[in-house]
Design a protein around this motif. Structure first.
Motif, mmCIF file in Angstrom:
data_model
loop_
_atom_site.group_PDB
_atom_site.id
_atom_site.type_symbol
_atom_site.label_atom_id
_atom_site.label_comp_id
_atom_site.label_asym_id
_atom_site.label_seq_id
_atom_site.Cartn_x
_atom_site.Cartn_y
_atom_site.Cartn_z
ATOM 1 N N GLU A 321 11.819 -36.741 -44.167
ATOM 2 C CA GLU A 321 12.391 -36.748 -45.513
ATOM 3 C C GLU A 321 13.644 -37.621 -45.603
ATOM 4 O OE1 GLU A 321 12.830 -32.789 -47.087
ATOM 5 O OE2 GLU A 321 10.782 -32.218 -46.540
ATOM 6 N N LYS A 322 13.965 -38.306 -44.487
ATOM 7 C CA LYS A 322 15.104 -39.234 -44.440
ATOM 8 C C LYS A 322 16.383 -38.585 -44.986
ATOM 9 C CE LYS A 322 12.124 -43.309 -44.892
ATOM 10 N NZ LYS A 322 12.092 -43.521 -43.429
ATOM 11 N N LEU A 323 16.681 -37.402 -44.465
ATOM 12 C CA LEU A 323 17.806 -36.646 -44.989
ATOM 13 C C LEU A 323 19.153 -37.219 -44.569
ATOM 14 C CD1 LEU A 323 16.562 -32.947 -44.864
ATOM 15 C CD2 LEU A 323 16.483 -34.601 -46.730
ATOM 16 N N SER A 324 19.232 -37.869 -43.410
ATOM 17 C CA SER A 324 20.488 -38.532 -43.051
ATOM 18 C C SER A 324 20.822 -39.614 -44.066
ATOM 19 C CB SER A 324 20.383 -39.153 -41.652
ATOM 20 O OG SER A 324 20.187 -38.167 -40.664
ATOM 21 N N GLU A 325 19.819 -40.385 -44.432
ATOM 22 C CA GLU A 325 20.035 -41.456 -45.411
ATOM 23 C C GLU A 325 20.424 -40.879 -46.780
ATOM 24 O OE1 GLU A 325 16.897 -42.996 -42.460
ATOM 25 O OE2 GLU A 325 17.546 -41.086 -43.346
ATOM 26 N N ASN A 326 19.788 -39.755 -47.143
ATOM 27 C CA ASN A 326 20.129 -39.139 -48.421
ATOM 28 C C ASN A 326 21.538 -38.575 -48.401
ATOM 29 O OD1 ASN A 326 19.040 -38.322 -51.143
ATOM 30 N ND2 ASN A 326 19.679 -36.305 -50.380
ATOM 31 N N ALA A 327 21.937 -38.019 -47.244
ATOM 32 C CA ALA A 327 23.302 -37.505 -47.110
ATOM 33 C C ALA A 327 24.318 -38.622 -47.310
ATOM 34 C CB ALA A 327 23.492 -36.854 -45.742
ATOM 35 N N ALA A 328 24.029 -39.796 -46.736
ATOM 36 C CA ALA A 328 24.941 -40.933 -46.903
ATOM 37 C C ALA A 328 25.015 -41.357 -48.363
ATOM 38 C CB ALA A 328 24.482 -42.094 -46.035
ATOM 39 N N LYS A 329 23.871 -41.430 -49.026
ATOM 40 C CA LYS A 329 23.811 -41.874 -50.421
ATOM 41 C C LYS A 329 24.507 -40.891 -51.352
ATOM 42 C CE LYS A 329 20.446 -43.007 -54.058
ATOM 43 N NZ LYS A 329 18.994 -43.078 -54.383
ATOM 44 N N MET A 330 24.153 -39.597 -51.243
ATOM 45 C CA MET A 330 24.747 -38.590 -52.117
ATOM 46 C C MET A 330 26.236 -38.410 -51.798
ATOM 47 S SD MET A 330 22.349 -37.662 -54.213
ATOM 48 C CE MET A 330 21.694 -39.344 -54.105
ATOM 49 N N GLY A 331 26.590 -38.492 -50.523
ATOM 50 C CA GLY A 331 27.996 -38.380 -50.141
ATOM 51 C C GLY A 331 28.834 -39.495 -50.724
ATOM 52 N N ASP A 332 28.299 -40.720 -50.706
ATOM 53 C CA ASP A 332 29.013 -41.856 -51.305
ATOM 54 C C ASP A 332 29.232 -41.627 -52.802
ATOM 55 O OD1 ASP A 332 29.190 -43.171 -48.903
ATOM 56 O OD2 ASP A 332 27.535 -44.565 -49.302
ATOM 57 N N ARG A 333 28.240 -41.051 -53.466
ATOM 58 C CA ARG A 333 28.368 -40.781 -54.903
ATOM 59 C C ARG A 333 29.451 -39.740 -55.166
ATOM 60 N NH1 ARG A 333 24.416 -39.033 -58.808
ATOM 61 N NH2 ARG A 333 26.170 -39.722 -60.113
ATOM 62 N N ILE A 334 29.462 -38.673 -54.357
ATOM 63 C CA ILE A 334 30.469 -37.626 -54.547
ATOM 64 C C ILE A 334 31.869 -38.172 -54.269
ATOM 65 C CG2 ILE A 334 31.347 -35.440 -53.636
ATOM 66 C CD1 ILE A 334 28.448 -34.556 -53.247
ATOM 67 N N ILE A 335 32.015 -38.903 -53.183
ATOM 68 C CA ILE A 335 33.336 -39.434 -52.825
ATOM 69 C C ILE A 335 33.831 -40.405 -53.891
ATOM 70 C CG2 ILE A 335 34.547 -40.911 -51.178
ATOM 71 C CD1 ILE A 335 32.838 -39.585 -48.960
ATOM 72 N N ALA A 336 32.948 -41.278 -54.371
ATOM 73 C CA ALA A 336 33.342 -42.223 -55.425
ATOM 74 C C ALA A 336 33.733 -41.481 -56.703
ATOM 75 C CB ALA A 336 32.206 -43.203 -55.701
#
Length: 460
Positions: A321-336
């Motif tokens: 489910e490529k959850l590491s990649e999703n964590a990076a993507k969603m994390g970038d959105r939250i931090i921004a």
């Protein structure tokens, strides 16, 4: 043979708090009631909890990082059902299990560098205890160095390398010759290691208490110093590992290979407690160095087939489910998004983290009215301000979060890795509203503190 356990569970849901008050931990029951967290959750799926009133709550706590793949993932449930139906010969002890061999093989495949020797545990703190023993035995040195603000568990050995006084108090003396250095301070670390008598330096790759992230070059410097002085490098990734930071392991961000890697929490899939110590064959051989010492370190339940099956299924989900990649993507959105709010709200002073392990740091405001209230609040209690954030998030917006640590003025964000854009938008919108109220002297955030005091008095 049929059992009425599940039916009894359903019929007694309303008794949960009374049962825990009477038989488990009444002080924790009181805490939940005081901060308004007594929601009595009855079911969960993915990133959402459902309480006894049928209300859905977005889980940005994830069981302290257990539910990286989300709650009650059907694939892990299916694998566990299949394992039960297979009636495997688990925990024979005087034999070897195929399932544990398979999980060890998979962990060796995904671990950094040449980490390939695996010892299974039942928890993160047990993994830390084992790693400290391994380091002492492999090096012949008993001194240990850890970081300030470190959290490595609450058993006595783990407490000895724990940087939090609130946990160490009432337990000392702990293990002798354990010393601390500031996180991100290579000069202090070199001074601690320079005597050539330290067995291990243990650290959280990303510190859980406060979410402190290594500065660029820090971990590479740690690796060089440990090599120079013959000290083993132990990475505790019990919380920050297995996709949490946007990589399978947090050390992968900096291309560093520790000598020993400790994992747990998310490996369970949220079903069966499991953890692992992963090290090199060279280090492992120094501990288990003969037939007489094949049980130099052991436990009873570490290799049980249900835990091994849960671990294998969890890694499949993380990869497929490529959850590491999703964590990076969603994390970038939250931090921004939170950085934009920091421009708008003066008490939000810093947003730090990586992937979906994020700390929201608050600090004293400059405006006079808010400054006076801030100081009064901290005079009452160092931990009250963040309750002005986390309590309204739950009460008004149905988002579960946590304070990052004692006296830190930090709120910690730790959602499941499978959250989506809609979940992120819900969180950012809620944070905007909560911060807006916290920046009004007459806002609901300050009323939260007053209500907190009233509830404390009522439950005394």
């Amino acid at each position: 043979m049929s059992s009425e356990i599940v039916n009894k569970y359903k019929s007694r849901i309303a008794e949960s708090y009374n049962l825990h008050r009477k038989f488990v931990n009444p002080s924790f029951v009181r805490v939940l009631e005081v901060i308004g967290y007594d929601r009595n959750y009855v079911s969960s799926e993915g990133a959402y909890l459902t309480d006894a009133n049928g209300k859905k709550v977005l889980d940005f706590l994830a069981g302290f990082g257990v539910y990286n793949i989300g709650r009650n993932h059907p694939h892990v449930a299916k694998v566990l059902h299949d394992t039960l139906d297979a009636k495997t010969a688990s925990l024979v002890q005087m034999d070897l299990g195929v399932m544990s061999g398979m999980l060890a093989e998979k962990l060796a495949e995904i671990a950094p560098g040449d980490l390939e020797a695996v010892f299974f545990t039942n928890s993160g703190t047990e993994g830390v205890e084992g790693a400290l023993k391994f380091a002492r035995q492999a090096t012949g040195r008993h001194k240990l160095v850890h970081c300030e603000h470190a959290f490595h568990g609450l058993t006595l050995g783990s407490l000895s390398v724990n940087g939090n006084k609130e946990f160490r108090n009432r337990n000392e003396p702990l293990l002798p010759d354990c010393s601390s250095v500031p996180f991100n301070d290579l000069d202090a670390l070199e001074k601690a290691l320079s005597g050539g008598d330290v067995g291990a330096f243990i650290f959280e790759t990303v510190q859980g208490k406060g979410v402190f992230v290594p500065e660029d070059g820090y971990l590479q410097g740690v690796r060089e110093l440990c090599d120079r002085y013959g000290t083993l490098m132990i990475a505790d990734e019990v919380q920050c590992g297995l996709g949490r930071t946007g990589k399978m392991f947090a050390v992968d961000h900096w291309g560093v290979k520790p000598d020993i890697l400790v994992i747990s929490k998310a490996l369970s899939g949220g079903y069966i407690p499991v953890g692992a110590i992963i090290t090199t064959r060279a280090i492992h051989t120094k501990i288990f160095d003969s037939m007489e010492r094949c049980f130099a370190h052991s436990n009873t339940f570490g290799q049980n087939d249900m835990a091994m099956a849960a671990g294998l299924a969890t890694i499949e989900i993380l990869e497929n489910e490529k959850l590491s990649e999703n964590a990076a993507k969603m994390g970038d959105r939250i931090i921004a998004g939170m950085n934009k709010l920091a421009e708008k709200y003066e008490m939000l002073t810093e947003v730090r983290g990586t992937g979906l392990m994020i700390g929201l740091q608050f600090g004293e405001p400059k405006s006079l009215a808010l400054k006076a209230s801030w100081k009064l609040l901290h005079k009452m209690n160092d931990d009250l301000f963040c309750q002005m954030i986390t309590m309204p998030l739950l009460a008004q917006h149905d988002i579960l979060s946590q304070v990052a640590g004692h006296g830190l003025d930090t709120v910690k964000i730790l959602p499941p890795l499978m959250i989506n854009d809609e979940d992120v938008d819900k969180f950012l919108t809620a944070m905007d509203a909560v911060l807006n109220e916290a920046h009004k002297i007459t806002g609901s955030g300050w009323k939260t503190v007053k209500d907190l005091g009233i509830r404390t008095a009522r439950t005394s």
